[in-house]
Design a protein around this motif. Sequence first.
Motif, mmCIF file in Angstrom:
data_model
loop_
_atom_site.group_PDB
_atom_site.id
_atom_site.type_symbol
_atom_site.label_atom_id
_atom_site.label_comp_id
_atom_site.label_asym_id
_atom_site.label_seq_id
_atom_site.Cartn_x
_atom_site.Cartn_y
_atom_site.Cartn_z
ATOM 1 N N ARG A 5 73.976 -29.465 39.004
ATOM 2 C CA ARG A 5 73.484 -28.674 40.185
ATOM 3 C C ARG A 5 74.132 -27.705 40.923
ATOM 4 O O ARG A 5 73.563 -26.691 41.176
ATOM 5 C CB ARG A 5 73.109 -29.869 41.122
ATOM 6 C CG ARG A 5 71.939 -31.052 40.775
ATOM 7 C CD ARG A 5 71.802 -32.078 41.711
ATOM 8 N NE ARG A 5 71.043 -33.199 41.198
ATOM 9 C CZ ARG A 5 70.773 -34.002 42.023
ATOM 10 N NH1 ARG A 5 71.158 -34.527 43.171
ATOM 11 N NH2 ARG A 5 69.875 -35.019 41.240
ATOM 12 N N ARG A 19 73.506 -24.501 38.721
ATOM 13 C CA ARG A 19 72.070 -24.127 38.733
ATOM 14 C C ARG A 19 71.825 -23.287 40.086
ATOM 15 O O ARG A 19 71.183 -22.636 40.008
ATOM 16 C CB ARG A 19 71.026 -25.243 38.546
ATOM 17 C CG ARG A 19 70.949 -25.733 37.076
ATOM 18 C CD ARG A 19 70.156 -26.783 37.020
ATOM 19 N NE ARG A 19 70.083 -27.595 35.535
ATOM 20 C CZ ARG A 19 69.863 -28.824 35.179
ATOM 21 N NH1 ARG A 19 69.589 -29.530 36.164
ATOM 22 N NH2 ARG A 19 69.738 -29.048 33.900
ATOM 23 N N SER A 20 72.451 -23.739 41.005
ATOM 24 C CA SER A 20 72.256 -23.352 42.438
ATOM 25 C C SER A 20 73.466 -22.871 43.239
ATOM 26 O O SER A 20 73.562 -21.877 43.716
ATOM 27 C CB SER A 20 71.449 -24.438 43.150
ATOM 28 O OG SER A 20 72.107 -25.470 43.311
ATOM 29 N N VAL A 55 69.264 -25.961 31.255
ATOM 30 C CA VAL A 55 69.107 -25.014 32.568
ATOM 31 C C VAL A 55 68.147 -25.363 33.489
ATOM 32 O O VAL A 55 68.240 -24.604 34.682
ATOM 33 C CB VAL A 55 68.856 -23.506 32.160
ATOM 34 C CG1 VAL A 55 70.160 -23.138 31.247
ATOM 35 C CG2 VAL A 55 67.678 -23.257 31.420
ATOM 36 N N THR A 56 67.048 -26.159 33.114
ATOM 37 C CA THR A 56 66.112 -26.705 34.100
ATOM 38 C C THR A 56 66.400 -27.979 34.467
ATOM 39 O O THR A 56 66.640 -28.734 33.717
ATOM 40 C CB THR A 56 64.689 -26.493 33.444
ATOM 41 O OG1 THR A 56 64.605 -27.251 32.218
ATOM 42 C CG2 THR A 56 64.520 -25.030 33.349
ATOM 43 N N THR A 57 65.855 -28.300 35.841
ATOM 44 C CA THR A 57 66.097 -29.606 36.407
ATOM 45 C C THR A 57 64.773 -30.633 35.826
ATOM 46 O O THR A 57 63.736 -30.099 35.821
ATOM 47 C CB THR A 57 65.811 -29.622 37.897
ATOM 48 O OG1 THR A 57 67.026 -28.825 38.498
ATOM 49 C CG2 THR A 57 65.935 -31.031 38.480
ATOM 50 N N GLU A 59 66.654 -22.163 41.949
ATOM 51 C CA GLU A 59 67.073 -22.805 40.340
ATOM 52 C C GLU A 59 66.565 -21.534 39.241
ATOM 53 O O GLU A 59 65.596 -20.858 39.773
ATOM 54 C CB GLU A 59 66.879 -24.255 40.298
ATOM 55 C CG GLU A 59 67.333 -25.081 41.054
ATOM 56 C CD GLU A 59 66.954 -26.621 40.597
ATOM 57 O OE1 GLU A 59 66.238 -26.667 39.632
ATOM 58 O OE2 GLU A 59 67.569 -27.543 41.173
ATOM 59 N N LEU A 67 69.412 -16.887 36.649
ATOM 60 C CA LEU A 67 70.568 -17.491 35.732
ATOM 61 C C LEU A 67 71.989 -16.786 36.280
ATOM 62 O O LEU A 67 72.120 -15.692 36.124
ATOM 63 C CB LEU A 67 70.494 -17.312 34.298
ATOM 64 C CG LEU A 67 69.311 -17.958 33.743
ATOM 65 C CD1 LEU A 67 68.866 -17.369 32.360
ATOM 66 C CD2 LEU A 67 69.491 -19.354 33.442
ATOM 67 N N LEU A 112 76.749 -21.044 34.617
ATOM 68 C CA LEU A 112 75.676 -21.632 33.938
ATOM 69 C C LEU A 112 75.254 -21.122 32.612
ATOM 70 O O LEU A 112 75.512 -22.002 31.336
ATOM 71 C CB LEU A 112 74.296 -21.445 34.633
ATOM 72 C CG LEU A 112 73.020 -22.204 33.778
ATOM 73 C CD1 LEU A 112 73.620 -23.938 33.727
ATOM 74 C CD2 LEU A 112 71.961 -22.279 34.649
#
Length: 276
Positions: A93, A96-97, A191-193, A233, A263, A267
Amino acid sequence: MTLSAVTPAQIAAPLAALLPARRNIRWTIGHAPYGIRNNAPSSRLTNGRHSLIVAEEAGLIEVFADRPGLFPVHPDVVVDATDPAPALTLAARVLRSVLPDLDADAIRETARTKGWGRVLSDRAAELLELGFALIDQGAHTVPTEGVNGPGLAWTAHSGGTWGLWVYGLNRNLVLTYDGPVRGLYGFLPAVTTPYAGHGEDHAGSAFTRNLTDRLPQLRPVNDSEVQFGARREPSGWITAPTTDDPTDRADDDQRVVAEIGGLGVDLLLTTTAYLV
C-alpha cells in the motif's frame, strides 16, 4: 516526551526491508520525532528523500507520511495487526499510493522553487534509474520519444513490447504494453490491489472473462476491453488491438494492448522482474 521514551515499532524493520533503495540509498529506521499516538510504539523510516512514521496501537498498524512542516493527523495506511503478512500488506500500500503522493509533493515543491526545467531533469533521472534496473534484469532498453514525452522501450521474454513513459508533467509514470496477454499475468497482480470482484463484473466475452477470472479487480467495459484501478492507485485498461479481433475465445497468446498509469518509481523498482 523525549525521543528515548518512544518505544520503537516492531514492524519498522520488516517494512523498511521491503521498500527499495533509491540510487543505492536504503531506508533506515530511527526514533519517531514525536508520539503520534500516546504511548504507542512508533518509528520513523527515511531514505533521504521521503519519511514515514509507523505506529502500533490497539491492534492496528498505521503508516503516516511525514511531510515537512506538517503534523500527521490521519494515517495514510492502516492494517490490522492480525494480518497474516502485515509488513507485505503495508509495503504494497505504501508503494502504490503513499510514496507516489510524496513524489507528487516533491514535484510541486521543485517546480515552485527551481522551475519546471528542473522537474523535467528529475523525471529524466527517474527514467535512467529505472532503465538501469531493467538492464540488471536482462532487458535491452532503448530510449525513445513518444507523443507525450520521453520514454524507454524494450521487448520482454513473452515477445511483448513494453514502453515506460513520462507523460508531460504527470506526477507518475505510465507503462504501455503490446503483446500476448500472458505477458501481463505477472505484473498486474503486483501493482493492483486485489479487490474482490462482483458477479456482474464477470459478464462479457470469453476474452474478458479469461482476464477477470484471473484478476477479479479487472472490470469489463465491453466484450473487448477491461479496466482496473482505484483512487490514488495504479489504473489502466487492457483491450484487443482492433474491433475485428475475436473475443469469443480465451487464449493466453492472444495479442492485447494495455496502458497502466499512476505508477511510482519505487513500485516499479520492486516489480522490474515481471517486465522482462
